[in-house]
Design a protein around this motif. Structure first.
Motif, mmCIF file in Angstrom:
data_model
loop_
_atom_site.group_PDB
_atom_site.id
_atom_site.type_symbol
_atom_site.label_atom_id
_atom_site.label_comp_id
_atom_site.label_asym_id
_atom_site.label_seq_id
_atom_site.Cartn_x
_atom_site.Cartn_y
_atom_site.Cartn_z
ATOM 1 N N ALA A 32 -33.383 33.868 -17.824
ATOM 2 C CA ALA A 32 -32.740 34.522 -18.650
ATOM 3 C C ALA A 32 -32.869 33.554 -20.237
ATOM 4 O O ALA A 32 -33.025 34.048 -20.938
ATOM 5 C CB ALA A 32 -31.042 34.167 -18.216
ATOM 6 N N SER A 33 -33.003 32.365 -19.778
ATOM 7 C CA SER A 33 -32.888 31.316 -20.828
ATOM 8 C C SER A 33 -35.019 32.136 -21.758
ATOM 9 O O SER A 33 -35.595 31.416 -22.047
ATOM 10 C CB SER A 33 -33.050 29.538 -20.949
ATOM 11 O OG SER A 33 -34.208 29.589 -19.368
ATOM 12 N N GLU A 34 -36.189 32.554 -20.737
ATOM 13 C CA GLU A 34 -37.295 32.498 -21.286
ATOM 14 C C GLU A 34 -37.306 33.640 -22.195
ATOM 15 O O GLU A 34 -36.823 35.232 -22.337
ATOM 16 C CB GLU A 34 -38.181 33.451 -19.531
ATOM 17 C CG GLU A 34 -37.974 32.225 -18.810
ATOM 18 C CD GLU A 34 -38.749 30.906 -19.381
ATOM 19 O OE1 GLU A 34 -38.870 31.217 -20.472
ATOM 20 O OE2 GLU A 34 -39.218 30.233 -18.266
ATOM 21 N N ASP A 72 -37.644 39.620 -24.745
ATOM 22 C CA ASP A 72 -36.721 39.248 -23.466
ATOM 23 C C ASP A 72 -37.339 39.241 -22.328
ATOM 24 O O ASP A 72 -36.578 40.356 -22.134
ATOM 25 C CB ASP A 72 -35.301 39.271 -23.735
ATOM 26 C CG ASP A 72 -34.002 38.425 -23.377
ATOM 27 O OD1 ASP A 72 -34.866 38.217 -21.490
ATOM 28 O OD2 ASP A 72 -33.238 38.044 -23.359
ATOM 29 N N VAL A 73 -37.565 38.669 -21.554
ATOM 30 C CA VAL A 73 -38.351 38.949 -20.662
ATOM 31 C C VAL A 73 -37.595 39.337 -19.339
ATOM 32 O O VAL A 73 -37.289 40.550 -18.919
ATOM 33 C CB VAL A 73 -39.283 37.768 -19.917
ATOM 34 C CG1 VAL A 73 -40.745 37.950 -20.575
ATOM 35 C CG2 VAL A 73 -39.027 36.597 -19.639
ATOM 36 N N ILE A 94 -37.094 42.894 -20.258
ATOM 37 C CA ILE A 94 -37.901 43.870 -19.667
ATOM 38 C C ILE A 94 -37.557 44.318 -18.348
ATOM 39 O O ILE A 94 -37.740 44.994 -17.616
ATOM 40 C CB ILE A 94 -39.256 43.434 -20.276
ATOM 41 C CG1 ILE A 94 -39.410 43.083 -21.954
ATOM 42 C CG2 ILE A 94 -39.882 43.657 -19.613
ATOM 43 C CD1 ILE A 94 -40.450 42.217 -21.710
ATOM 44 N N ARG A 95 -37.679 42.795 -17.677
ATOM 45 C CA ARG A 95 -36.997 43.472 -16.222
ATOM 46 C C ARG A 95 -36.394 44.204 -15.742
ATOM 47 O O ARG A 95 -36.437 45.010 -15.073
ATOM 48 C CB ARG A 95 -37.193 42.132 -15.276
ATOM 49 C CG ARG A 95 -36.777 41.727 -13.900
ATOM 50 C CD ARG A 95 -35.805 41.862 -13.094
ATOM 51 N NE ARG A 95 -34.756 40.616 -13.582
ATOM 52 C CZ ARG A 95 -33.103 41.519 -13.658
ATOM 53 N NH1 ARG A 95 -32.430 42.367 -12.420
ATOM 54 N NH2 ARG A 95 -32.366 40.505 -14.051
ATOM 55 N N LYS A 96 -34.713 44.052 -16.524
ATOM 56 C CA LYS A 96 -34.123 44.770 -15.858
ATOM 57 C C LYS A 96 -34.117 46.367 -16.434
ATOM 58 O O LYS A 96 -34.003 46.940 -15.072
ATOM 59 C CB LYS A 96 -32.646 44.704 -16.811
ATOM 60 C CG LYS A 96 -31.784 42.583 -16.012
ATOM 61 C CD LYS A 96 -31.156 42.624 -17.632
ATOM 62 C CE LYS A 96 -30.408 40.942 -16.299
ATOM 63 N NZ LYS A 96 -28.807 41.202 -16.950
ATOM 64 N N THR A 97 -34.895 46.355 -17.009
ATOM 65 C CA THR A 97 -35.189 47.887 -17.896
ATOM 66 C C THR A 97 -36.184 48.264 -16.611
ATOM 67 O O THR A 97 -35.856 49.479 -16.659
ATOM 68 C CB THR A 97 -35.499 47.946 -19.362
ATOM 69 O OG1 THR A 97 -34.337 47.570 -20.391
ATOM 70 C CG2 THR A 97 -35.601 49.188 -19.832
ATOM 71 N N HIS A 102 -44.944 40.319 -15.571
ATOM 72 C CA HIS A 102 -44.951 39.416 -14.202
ATOM 73 C C HIS A 102 -44.494 37.570 -14.769
ATOM 74 O O HIS A 102 -44.829 36.917 -14.396
ATOM 75 C CB HIS A 102 -46.350 39.543 -14.273
ATOM 76 C CG HIS A 102 -46.608 40.595 -13.294
ATOM 77 N ND1 HIS A 102 -46.298 40.841 -12.098
ATOM 78 C CD2 HIS A 102 -47.712 41.644 -13.781
ATOM 79 C CE1 HIS A 102 -47.038 42.001 -11.914
ATOM 80 N NE2 HIS A 102 -47.450 42.370 -13.068
ATOM 81 N N LEU A 103 -44.000 37.864 -16.186
ATOM 82 C CA LEU A 103 -43.819 36.502 -16.355
ATOM 83 C C LEU A 103 -42.606 35.914 -16.471
ATOM 84 O O LEU A 103 -42.544 34.998 -15.886
ATOM 85 C CB LEU A 103 -44.118 36.315 -17.889
ATOM 86 C CG LEU A 103 -45.055 36.656 -18.961
ATOM 87 C CD1 LEU A 103 -46.296 38.062 -18.423
ATOM 88 C CD2 LEU A 103 -45.132 36.751 -20.270
#
Length: 284
Positions: free
Chosen positions: A20-22, A202-203, A206-209, A259-260
């Protein structure tokens, strides 16, 4: 067809378990051996908001020995089509009519489209119509070539498509039918949602979406299996390749933004391997 090859080559970037901090899409990487590398999380679109790079991007490409992308550059057309199959034999008249309409919308030949792998068509048809072939990936590769930099792929074409190719024909058709049921308004809404998260850098989001959008196209259990192949396993292979090449070359790495993130994401794996990461700004 060329622009669609570029569009789908790296659209297989879905989800991971995020940290969550990335926050950040463009990173400077200082390797344990002192060499400097760069990591850019891309999204595969020609949206004007994210194709106007700051000068720092070109400067970083120029300072690198090679551009490392997800898939080896070249002709990938042999991996786009079904062997001895046609969608005409598997879809009803209404579905084929919808395929024809979407083919025209995306400026694709219907004769080619009905021979393409159903999962691939699902990804193309679930994406907005590209107005040019100048998406981020294309622009970065063109930039590297203009600067006489080598462009190298992490995966071969066969390796890149392996996860989705592992789906049975029925499972692929299920995915395609789910996309055919969506309206143009729904597809546009999903795209704008993903772009909003990408622009936030906010990666985790992005992942959640990605998980939300792609997960809607497959049954939950099947999606859970494919997700591991698409992200966790490929992330590990990517990190191994990056660390191997980073021993004696300075890299500019361009891979899908999803992928990040996460425990097995590239940021976490590289940090755990002793790389010092600093976020940079890529766009205005």
């Amino acid at each position: 067809m060329k622009r669609f090859l570029i569009l789908v080559i790296l659209l297989l970037n879905t989800v991971s378990f995020a940290n969550a901090s990335e926050r950040g899409l463009f990173w400077k990487l200082k390797a344990p051996n002192g060499l400097t590398h760069y990591l850019f999380g891309t999204i595969h679109t020609d949206d004007n908001r994210i194709i106007k790079f700051l000068p720092a991007v070109k400067k970083s490409v120029n300072a690198s020995d090679l551009l490392l992308v997800e898939i080896t550059p070249g002709d990938h057309s042999q991996n786009l089509f079904m062997k001895n199959y046609s969608l005409v034999s598997h879809l009803n008249a209404e579905e084929l009519n919808q395929i024809k309409k979407l083919s025209e919308f995306h400026v694709m030949y219907f004769e080619n489209v009905i021979r393409m792998k159903p999962w691939l068509l699902a990804i193309i048809f679930d994406s907005p119509k590209p107005h040019t072939e100048f998406n981020q990936d294309y622009l970065l590769m063109a930039m590297a070539e203009d600067l006489d930099k080598e462009v190298l792929g992490i995966e071969s074409s066969k390796e890149h498509f392996a996860s989705m190719d592992s789906l049975s024909l029925d499972e692929q058709l299920m995915m395609l039918r789910a996309v055919l049921k969506k309206t143009e308004k729904e597809r546009l809404y999903d795209y704008n949602l993903l772009m909003k998260e990408y622009l936030s850098a906010d990666v985790e989001q992005i992942r959640k979406t990605d998980e939300q959008l792609t997960g809607k196209l497959l049954p939950k259990a099947l999606w859970a299996k494919i997700k591991i192949q698409l992200m966790d396993e490929r992330n590990k292979k990517m990190a191994i390749k990056i660390k191997e090449l980073a021993q004696d070359k300075q890299l500019f790495i361009a891979v899908g933004a999803s992928h990040l993130s996460g425990k097995d994401g590239l940021l976490s794996q590289l940090r755990d391997s002793g790389f010092k990461l600093t976020p940079l700004k890529a766009f205005e």
